[in-house]
Enzyme design. Structure first.
Site, PDB file in Angstrom:
ATOM      1  N   GLU A 139     -14.849  -7.438  13.078  1.00 29.76           N
ATOM      2  CA  GLU A 139     -13.640  -7.856  13.793  1.00 29.76           C
ATOM      3  C   GLU A 139     -12.667  -8.589  12.864  1.00 29.76           C
ATOM      4  O   GLU A 139     -11.454  -8.364  12.898  1.00 29.76           O
ATOM      5  CB  GLU A 139     -14.066  -8.757  14.949  1.00 29.76           C
ATOM      6  N   SER A 206     -31.028   3.715  13.931  1.00 33.09           N
ATOM      7  CA  SER A 206     -32.198   4.364  14.516  1.00 33.09           C
ATOM      8  C   SER A 206     -31.763   5.645  15.199  1.00 33.09           C
ATOM      9  O   SER A 206     -30.583   5.864  15.441  1.00 33.09           O
ATOM     10  CB  SER A 206     -32.876   3.438  15.535  1.00 33.09           C
ATOM     11  N   ASP A 284     -19.890  -4.035  21.513  1.00 37.90           N
ATOM     12  CA  ASP A 284     -19.239  -5.286  21.118  1.00 37.90           C
ATOM     13  C   ASP A 284     -19.755  -6.437  21.976  1.00 37.90           C
ATOM     14  O   ASP A 284     -19.389  -6.572  23.148  1.00 37.90           O
ATOM     15  CB  ASP A 284     -17.728  -5.149  21.260  1.00 37.90           C
ATOM     16  N   ASP A 287     -17.048 -12.112  19.965  1.00 35.57           N
ATOM     17  CA  ASP A 287     -15.634 -12.184  19.646  1.00 35.57           C
ATOM     18  C   ASP A 287     -15.355 -13.389  18.762  1.00 35.57           C
ATOM     19  O   ASP A 287     -15.976 -14.457  18.932  1.00 35.57           O
ATOM     20  CB  ASP A 287     -14.782 -12.278  20.915  1.00 35.57           C
TER      21      ASP A 287
END
Length: 745
Positions: A139, A206, A284, A287
């Site tokens: 980010e 994976s 996500d 933040d």
């Protein structure tokens, strides 16, 4: 009962009995590794390993996971805590019954401390540190790219996906727009020195997939899973089969799979009714929040007015006895993780900091699930790092979802750092389970994930744009699943072992074309036969594969090394150095390919005359690699020479002489990071299994190294060779060789 490889079958009258016995075995076989996991999450590695680990401890300690574990324990149900307490008691009994402490403590001149319930919570936190970003690097890099390069160029160079994406729902992202002459804010600085060229990031990740009963030769669904992690001695997983011999009808349980030493449950496997596996989802879950300063330098702005940062002092000590005080600042939204290039403090809002991040209840429920649909519903209650859960059941049903709680964002999309000071942006709790995407029994009866973007549209908006892997692995798996309409376990294993370099095919054609154009150069001419007959597979004896792989890597390094220069320019002291590192994203393959095929003259890096010159520079770098890494001998520049399995015990990195006794052979291995058979020198498949629930006897299992962490164990590194060679070996434990009986007091 343990078989010849040390794989145990535990039989008990209650789940508590099984937790106690599993804890006993974990302690006897793996206590030093368990100790390392809890110390890693607590930021206390230096107390055992010495001052060299203090930098690692400083990075982790700001998250204060040991303190946060108390809230997790307080939220546990009575049943959870009973199982956990039984496990802790078993661990400490197993440790106490050893004739001597694990040998590592003798080498380090230390003694092991007893296990506690907090330590099991820390074991799960250690997986968060392994599987998710602890500093919001992706980010932060996006935000810095937008500021330094302008939105058009930043969007092009740091895409969210590519044409290689192979989502489950068939969604595609918009094609990248090539920046025009006016929008392109290209680098005006020369490419940096060789050692500082941009490094392409990659997802070790994976793979997991499943086919429904209509495609299965077993009638039941078939599930394949290989979790790719850093490899070490002993392996991160511990195999086990748990048999609950409860006399009450409907209370029996038989479950086989892998456990995580430090925790009392099966992580992935089969219970006869369902089989399930995981891949890291890269959704996500965090933040970066830019703090707005108030007039008082000790305050920051919040929606309710200026607030002070809470300062906590953490005491860090090394094994040599030296200690230091680490000040940690906490905001309303999380700990302070650094500053940006403007000197503003950055807080980190991360689900791992919330009590909901860890629980045992979900995994204990998953062990008992009887249908794929029930398992998917349980998946949303799991307290583990967010995974792609792929599950199949004995009736032939299959499904996918993302596990664990997910943030409900408002006012922004989470793509780059933002200020939350005015209250228009932030989190409002978590998504409800019914809001989390689920795919159940798709019409084509196939499900696949490989750390890639799995869905698009509104579903993707809810999951967020994380650091998704390049789509090449998922695409190769998808294409293999659609190449047939009938599968057994061996077919699935062949997909797991697929080492075809499909992603490199277009780069091989580009390299070969340029070599033929410059065939008058003797060095170019010498490469042509190997590149032309490269074989298209990442096999140890291939020179051509390594040449093409190196060529592609150098092209990506050259482009991103040039274009990231503005991101690195003008950095203030103490600013966000992580976001300005010359690092190419996981999706870098597509932007570079577009540049080299469309050849926009206004985007040629200033260090080069034209795009052909950049390609020639990458070939020159490849030739330099042959000289430096193979002594100039082209025949020695094989993929196997670069891709050797360097699986080592932590102690042998500091005491090399122990390697002869502790480490498996350092062998060349097939596979690469961009194909199903993921393999790198110290990372790869930490396990592979293929199983149809209810048909476990025909299942397949591989695991590197072995069950035991002690070199004098009769099964130390037994089974490792099967993993190396890809030989099909049974999913279930073999015939009992050793038997141990515990009697209640």
């Amino acid at each position: 009962m343990r078989d010849a490889q040390g794989v145990p079958t535990l039989v008990g009258r209650s789940r508590d009995d099984l937790a106690w016995a599993l804890g006993y075995l974990h302690a006897q076989e793996r206590f030093f590794q368990m100790d390392g996991q809890r110390r890693l999450a607590a930021g206390q590695v230096a107390e055992l390993a010495g001052a060299a680990a203090l930098s690692l401890d400083r990075e982790v300690r700001m998250h204060r996971f040991r303190s946060r574990a108390a809230a997790v324990l307080a939220a546990m149900t009575h049943d959870e805590r009973r199982v956990l307490d039984a496990y802790v008691a078993g661990v400490n009994r197993g440790l106490g019954d050893l004739r001597a402490a694990p040998f590592e403590y003798t080498v380090l001149r230390s003694t092991p401390a007893p296990w506690t319930a907090v330590d099991t919570v820390l074991t799960v936190y250690a997986m968060y540190l392994d599987l998710q970003e602890q500093d919001g690097a992706t980010e932060r890099r996006r935000g810095r790219a937008k500021e330094a390069l302008g939105q058009p160029l930043a969007t092009f160079l740091f895409p969210e996906g590519t044409s290689w994406d192979a989502s489950l729902d068939g969604s595609e992202l918009s094609a990248l727009a090539m920046p025009d002459r006016h929008a392109a804010n290209r680098a005006d600085a020369p490419i940096r020195a060789d050692g500082e060229w941009a490094v392409e990031t990659a997802s070790f990740g994976s793979n997991n997939w499943a086919v429904g009963g209509t495609l299965s030769s077993r009638g039941a669904a078939i599930v394949a899973n290989d979790m790719h992690l850093g490899l070490r001695v002993p392996n991160i997983w511990y195999r086990a089969r748990l048999v609950l011999d409860d006399k009450n009808p409907g209370r029996t349980l038989t479950i086989t799979g892998v456990t995580l030493p430090g925790a009392p449950n099966i992580v992935a496997g089969s219970n006869g009714k369902i089989a399930w596996g995981f891949t890291n989802s890269f959704v996500d879950t965090s933040d970066v929040v830019i703090l707005e300063p108030a007039e008082d330098p000790n305050l920051y702005q919040t929606p309710t007015g200026p607030q002070p940062l809470i300062r906590v002092e953490e005491r860090l000590c090394s094994g040599e006895g030296a200690c230091e005080i680490l000040p940690v600042e906490e905001s309303l939204w999380g700990p302070i993780i650094g500053t940006n290039h403007q000197g503003r403090k950055l807080a980190y809002r991360w689900i791992a900091h919330d009590p909901a991040a860890v629980n045992l209840r979900g995994m204990l429920e998953l062990e008992r699930a009887e249908t794929a649909n029930a398992a998917l519903e349980i998946g949303h209650r799991l307290g583990i790092p967010h995974q792609n859960l792929v599950v199949g059941d004995a009736q032939g049903n299959i499904g996918w979802t993302v596990t664990s709680v997910l943030p409900r964002r408002f006012g922004f999309d989470g793509r780059e750092p933002m200020s939350w000071a005015d209250g228009t942006k932030g989190w409002s709790g978590y998504l409800a389970p019914q809001e989390v995407p689920v795919i159940y029994n798709p019409e084509h009866h196939r499900i696949w994930t490989a750390n890639n973007r799995v869905v698009g549209g509104e579903a993707l908006a809810r999951l967020g744009i994380g650091a998704y892997a390049h789509g090449s692995r998922a695409r190769q798996i998808r294409d293999s699943l659609f190449a047939k309409d009938r599968f057994d376990e061996h077919d699935m294993l062949m997909i797991q072992l697929d080492d075809r370099g499909v992603l490199l095919e277009r780069w091989q054609a580009l390299m070969l074309h340029r070599l033929r154009v410059g065939a008058g150069n003797p060095q170019y001419a010498s490469l042509v036969p190997e590149v032309e007959n490269w074989g298209g597979r990442a096999v140890p004896d291939s020179v051509g594969y390594r040449l093409v792989r190196t060529f592609r890597t150098e092209l990506i390094r050259a482009v991103y090394g040039a274009y990231s220069a503005p991101m690195r320019a003008g950095e203030a002291a103490g600013s966000d150095q992580r976001s300005s590192q010359p690092v190419a994203p996981k999706q870098a393959d597509e932007p570079v390919w577009r540049l080299l095929t469309e050849r926009p003259a206004h985007l040629v890096p200033l260090a080069y005359r034209d795009w052909d010159a950049l390609v020639d520079a990458a070939i020159a770098k490849t030739l330099a690699a042959i000289a430096a890494q193979a002594g100039g001998r082209l025949e020695a520049f094989t993929w196997g020479a670069a891709n050797r399995a360097e699986i080592r015990h932590p102690l042998t990195r500091v005491v090399p002489g122990l390697s002869f006794f502790l480490d498996p052979p350092n062998e060349p291995q097939p596979g690469d990071l961009y194909q199903p058979r993921v393999a790198a020198p110290s990372s790869g498949a930490s396990e592979r299994f293929v199983v149809a629930p209810g048909r476990e006897a025909t299942g397949i299992f591989h695991m590197p190294t072995s069950q035991s962490g002690h070199p004098l164990s009769p099964y130390y590194n037994v089974g490792h060779e099967d993993w190396v060679r890809g030989r099909a070996t049974p999913f279930l434990p073999g015939a009992p060789k050793w038997r141990l009986v515990f009697q209640p007091p």
